[in-house]
Design an enzyme around this catalytic site. Structure first.
Site, PDB file in Angstrom:
ATOM      1  N   ALA A   1       0.605   1.104   7.020  1.00 49.13           N
ATOM      2  CA  ALA A   1       0.610   1.940   8.234  1.00 49.13           C
ATOM      3  C   ALA A   1      -0.232   3.216   8.072  1.00 49.13           C
ATOM      4  CB  ALA A   1       2.037   2.302   8.606  1.00 49.13           C
TER       5      ALA A   1
ATOM      6  N   HIS B   1      -3.135   3.471   6.489  1.00 50.38           N
ATOM      7  CA  HIS B   1      -4.526   3.108   6.804  1.00 50.38           C
ATOM      8  C   HIS B   1      -4.705   2.893   8.311  1.00 50.38           C
ATOM      9  CE1 HIS B   1      -4.196   1.501   2.552  1.00 50.38           C
ATOM     10  NE2 HIS B   1      -5.274   2.255   2.457  1.00 50.38           N
TER      11      HIS B   1
ATOM     12  N   GLN C   1     -14.346   3.745  -9.740  1.00 50.05           N
ATOM     13  CA  GLN C   1     -13.387   4.858  -9.661  1.00 50.05           C
ATOM     14  C   GLN C   1     -12.116   4.599 -10.451  1.00 50.05           C
ATOM     15  OE1 GLN C   1     -13.118   4.366  -5.202  1.00 50.05           O
ATOM     16  NE2 GLN C   1     -11.020   5.022  -5.528  1.00 50.05           N
TER      17      GLN C   1
ATOM     18  N   ASP D   1      -4.338  11.657  -0.284  1.00 46.43           N
ATOM     19  CA  ASP D   1      -5.315  11.927  -1.343  1.00 46.43           C
ATOM     20  C   ASP D   1      -5.952  13.278  -1.034  1.00 46.43           C
ATOM     21  OD1 ASP D   1      -5.246   9.417  -2.954  1.00 46.43           O
ATOM     22  OD2 ASP D   1      -5.696   8.559  -1.006  1.00 46.43           O
TER      23      ASP D   1
ATOM     24  N   MET E   1       3.404   6.471   1.804  1.00 51.26           N
ATOM     25  CA  MET E   1       2.934   5.083   1.732  1.00 51.26           C
ATOM     26  C   MET E   1       1.716   4.983   0.824  1.00 51.26           C
ATOM     27  SD  MET E   1       3.409   3.267   5.355  1.00 51.26           S
ATOM     28  CE  MET E   1       5.027   3.190   6.098  1.00 51.26           C
TER      29      MET E   1
HETATM   30  O1  PAF Z   1      -8.988   6.345  -0.795  1.00 43.57           O
HETATM   31  C1  PAF Z   1      -9.442   5.230  -1.104  1.00 43.57           C
HETATM   32  O2  PAF Z   1      -8.875   4.176  -0.787  1.00 43.57           O
HETATM   33  C2  PAF Z   1     -10.720   5.153  -1.915  1.00 43.57           C
HETATM   34  O3  PAF Z   1     -10.804   6.182  -2.841  1.00 43.57           O
HETATM   35  C3  PAF Z   1     -11.986   5.098  -1.040  1.00 43.57           C
HETATM   36  C4  PAF Z   1     -12.155   6.376  -0.235  1.00 43.57           C
HETATM   37  C5  PAF Z   1     -11.912   3.909  -0.099  1.00 43.57           C
HETATM   38  C6  PAF Z   1     -13.226   4.928  -1.931  1.00 43.57           C
HETATM   39  O4  PAF Z   1     -13.177   3.760  -2.663  1.00 43.57           O
END
Ligand code: PAF
Length: 280
Positions: free
Chosen positions: A36, A38, A62, A153, A187
């Site tokens: 939810a 996203h 990453q 984030d 979440m």
């Molecule tokens: O937040 C995320 O899911 C990732 O860090 C992103 C921004 C899609 C980059 O891979």
């Protein structure tokens, strides 16, 4: 009907056509296994754009060497129908080979100094280089007018904002509110790693963040508040990376700094690393 695109030429043609029609393009980058949080970003982007593209790409650059890149949950069918329900027009699915055409070793890297180096940067060295490297590529591929990132984030959002200003990307960055479970747990795709014993304990992070804010408002010192939070989390079985009070730009606040702040936590329950924050 959502359109799935796997070739860059096709993505460019679709976006060009929209722009020729004078439509604004919104973008939500993701690593899939959508929830939810996203979908709320897709809906946010939709408010500022006529068409929305979302990408699903589990970005290898990453993740640290001992992190969860290979076991990161991949749920393409559910992601596609969820994105469609949220109002996304195009699902962009790049491959590792198309994202890094010269291979990862030879990839041009984007490093944002300063804000990348603290907190997450100290515990996940190179993480934000990987994020900025892939997000700058995604921006060049999609060429959106606006892009939405979640406040969960918090530091990533700050790093992306700095990158966009510094590299003059003509993109407005939108910040989506944190979406929480009923018990307050933010979440995250990683929540599903938690077992039945860990899951209820994970909500302690949200309660500890509130405690930190209450402590600051009651006039306790920042170091006192941070130490008490780390202790509370450790008593609940967490291994704490940090429990920190920072200014909104993530700098360390002075003792009589009255400006807006944020409390941030990163802590592990077993093998699962969770992050969360509350602004105040
Ligand atoms: O937040 C995320 O899911 C990732 O860090 C992103 C921004 C899609 C980059 O891979």
């Amino acid at each position: 009907m959502i359109e799935t695109i796997t070739e860059l030429d096709q993505l460019r043609a679709r976006v060009c056509e929209w722009k020729r029609q004078g439509l604004r393009v919104g973008f939500v980058p993701t690593m899939g296994n959508l929830h939810a949080g996203h979908y709320s970003l897709v809906m946010l982007a939709r408010q500022y754009a006529d068409r929305v593209v979302s990408s699903v790409f589990v970005n290898p650059t990453q993740f640290g060497p001992n992190e969860d890149y290979t076991r990161y949950p991949r749920t393409p069918e559910a992601d596609m129908s969820g994105l469609e329900g949220a109002g996304c027009d195009v699902l962009w699915l790049p491959t590792v080979e198309s994202m890094y055409p010269f291979g990862i070793e030879l990839a041009a890297n984007v490093h944002v100094p300063g804000v990348s180096g603290v907190l997450e940067g100290e515990h996940r060295p190179g993480h934000f280089d990987g994020v900025c490297t892939v997000v700058s590529r995604l921006f060049n591929q999609v060429q959106p007018d606006v892009a939405a990132f979640g406040k969960k984030d918090y530091q990533q959002l700050a790093v992306i904002r700095q990158m966009v200003t510094d590299l003059a990307f003509p993109i407005e960055i939108l910040a989506g509110s944190i979406v929480r479970e009923a018990d307050g747990l933010a979440m995250s795709s990683r929540n599903q790693y938690l077992d039945a014993d860990q899951r209820p304990r994970a909500a302690e992070i949200r309660r500890t963040l509130q405690d930190m804010i209450d402590g600051m408002r009651a006039g306790k010192s920042r170091t006192e508040v941070e130490a008490a939070a780390a202790q509370r989390l450790a008593a609940a079985g967490f291994v704490v990376d940090y429990a920190a009070v920072r200014r909104h730009d993530l700098g360390e606040p002075g003792a009589d700094d009255a400006g807006a702040k944020v409390a941030l936590i990163a802590a592990r329950l077993g093998r699962t690393r969770l992050i969360d924050n509350l602004e105040f």
